[in-house]
Scaffold this motif. Structure first.
Motif, mmCIF file in Angstrom:
data_model
loop_
_atom_site.group_PDB
_atom_site.id
_atom_site.type_symbol
_atom_site.label_atom_id
_atom_site.label_comp_id
_atom_site.label_asym_id
_atom_site.label_seq_id
_atom_site.Cartn_x
_atom_site.Cartn_y
_atom_site.Cartn_z
ATOM 1 N N ALA A 1 -7.675 -7.130 -3.022
ATOM 2 C CA ALA A 1 -6.886 -8.247 -2.488
ATOM 3 C C ALA A 1 -5.394 -7.980 -2.666
ATOM 4 N N ALA A 2 -5.030 -7.372 -3.805
ATOM 5 C CA ALA A 2 -3.623 -7.053 -4.050
ATOM 6 C C ALA A 2 -3.141 -5.951 -3.116
ATOM 7 N N VAL A 3 -4.017 -5.002 -2.791
ATOM 8 C CA VAL A 3 -3.661 -3.966 -1.813
ATOM 9 C C VAL A 3 -3.418 -4.603 -0.454
ATOM 10 N N LYS A 4 -4.306 -5.476 -0.060
ATOM 11 C CA LYS A 4 -4.182 -6.151 1.234
ATOM 12 C C LYS A 4 -2.905 -6.980 1.314
ATOM 13 N N ALA A 5 -2.515 -7.575 0.183
ATOM 14 C CA ALA A 5 -1.310 -8.410 0.138
ATOM 15 C C ALA A 5 -0.030 -7.595 0.008
ATOM 16 N N GLY A 6 -0.152 -6.282 -0.138
ATOM 17 C CA GLY A 6 1.023 -5.439 -0.272
ATOM 18 C C GLY A 6 1.585 -5.362 -1.677
ATOM 19 N N GLU A 7 0.863 -5.937 -2.651
ATOM 20 C CA GLU A 7 1.330 -5.905 -4.032
ATOM 21 C C GLU A 7 1.024 -4.564 -4.707
ATOM 22 N N ILE A 8 0.043 -3.846 -4.179
ATOM 23 C CA ILE A 8 -0.288 -2.498 -4.607
ATOM 24 C C ILE A 8 -0.203 -1.589 -3.394
ATOM 25 N N SER A 9 0.463 -0.465 -3.533
ATOM 26 C CA SER A 9 0.608 0.480 -2.427
ATOM 27 C C SER A 9 -0.762 0.970 -1.964
ATOM 28 N N ARG A 10 -0.973 0.947 -0.656
ATOM 29 C CA ARG A 10 -2.243 1.430 -0.104
ATOM 30 C C ARG A 10 -2.426 2.916 -0.388
ATOM 31 N N SER A 11 -1.343 3.674 -0.337
ATOM 32 C CA SER A 11 -1.471 5.107 -0.589
ATOM 33 C C SER A 11 -1.827 5.382 -2.050
ATOM 34 N N ARG A 12 -1.347 4.535 -2.969
ATOM 35 C CA ARG A 12 -1.738 4.682 -4.373
ATOM 36 C C ARG A 12 -3.223 4.367 -4.537
#
Length: 297
Positions: free
Chosen positions: A261-272
């Motif tokens: 959910a944090a990836v989807k929200a941009g809080e965690i980098s998708r590439s990471r």
């Protein structure tokens, strides 16, 4: 006598015992026990003759790594660049994860910023919560700040071949005169000018290990991370761990996963997160391969 291994070369270990250097061979028991002395190890030796000695015992380690082959590091200085050669972010993610799980602080240093400012890599690692510096070994930009960060620490400089590890050490202490190589314009990678691991002492109290560079293919044969602990190696995941719907969530494709959910929200980098997925899959496949075959025929 007790000392510090400052260089390993051609089967010899060079041990600094309070300013007196001894060239040592390790006792045969290390080979039998499948333990290798590493640069950075505190060891006990027995002097023999003419500056030579026998390495008898490795004292307890704070941490150790296979590649780079070092022990007892406070910091892992991961050096990358966005030009000649371009660093694959996964290489940094992988070594940073190893450092995080081994009580070693990762420092991200983006070299050759006079040629390219590395904006994407800089933002990526800053967002992840890493101390990230932009430097240029050629112009000196950012080098004093790097010196301040590593002052008084034992640190290892690592990164892919050609990014300027030895050049940065020379910029920090010009009298070192460590050999450096040109980067191939055609291949986009550097020559392995550093052939062994060696410690260098800086005037600011830092003790720095210069190491041979690595390439992308090296990651397939290096030590694997424990998949049960892997999520904790990604510092930006930690605020979300324990908040997933299911206990034991792998943070890969599960419903109700707080990390996804944090990836989807941009809080965690998708590439990471992509790097996490790649490491998780490698660890999963390795663990499956290690399991004994219990299927009845």
């Amino acid at each position: 006598m007790t000392g510090l291994i400052v260089k390993a070369l051609s089967g010899f270990y060079y041990v600094d015992c309070g300013g007196q250097m001894y060239r040592c061979r390790a006792r045969g028991k290390f080979r039998y026990e499948k333990v290798s002395p590493l640069v950075g190890d505190r060891v006990e030796i027995t002097p023999t003759e003419a500056g030579d000695g026998r390495l008898d015992k490795i004292l307890p380690r704070r941490n150790c790594f296979q590649r780079p082959a070092v022990a007892n590091m406070d910091q892992m200085v991961l050096i990358g660049a966005n030009v000649n050669p371009v660093t694959d972010p996964f290489l940094i993610d992988r070594v940073a994860a190893l450092a995080e799980l081994n009580d070693c602080e990762p420092i991200i240093v983006l070299n050759k910023c006079d040629l390219d400012p590395c904006d994407e890599l800089y933002q990526r690692f800053r967002q992840a919560g890493f101390r990230t510096l932009r430097v240029s070994a050629r112009t000196g930009e950012g080098v004093p700040e790097l010196g301040t960060v590593i002052a008084g620490k034992t640190a290892v400089f690592t990164g892919n071949s050609g990014v300027g590890k030895s050049s940065l050490l020379n910029a920090l202490e010009p009298e070192f005169g460590i050999p450096t190589g040109e980067v191939s314009e055609k291949l986009g990678r550097g020559r392995h000018t550093t052939r062994h691991v060696e410690l260098f002492r800086l005037r600011n109290g830092a003790v720095i290990a210069d190491t041979p560079g690595f390439a992308a293919f090296d990651t397939e044969t290096e030590e694997l991370l424990d998949r049960e602990r892997l999520a904790y190696a990604f510092r930006e995941f930690r605020p979300y761990l324990g908040q997933c719907r299911y206990v034991g969530c792998a943070h890969v494709k599960e419903k109700g996963c707080a990390v996804l959910a944090a990836v989807k929200a941009g809080e965690i980098s998708r590439s990471r997160h992509d790097s996490y997925m790649r490491l998780y899959q490698a660890a999963k496949e390795h663990n499956s391969w290690e399991q004994p075959n219990t299927k009845r025929t």
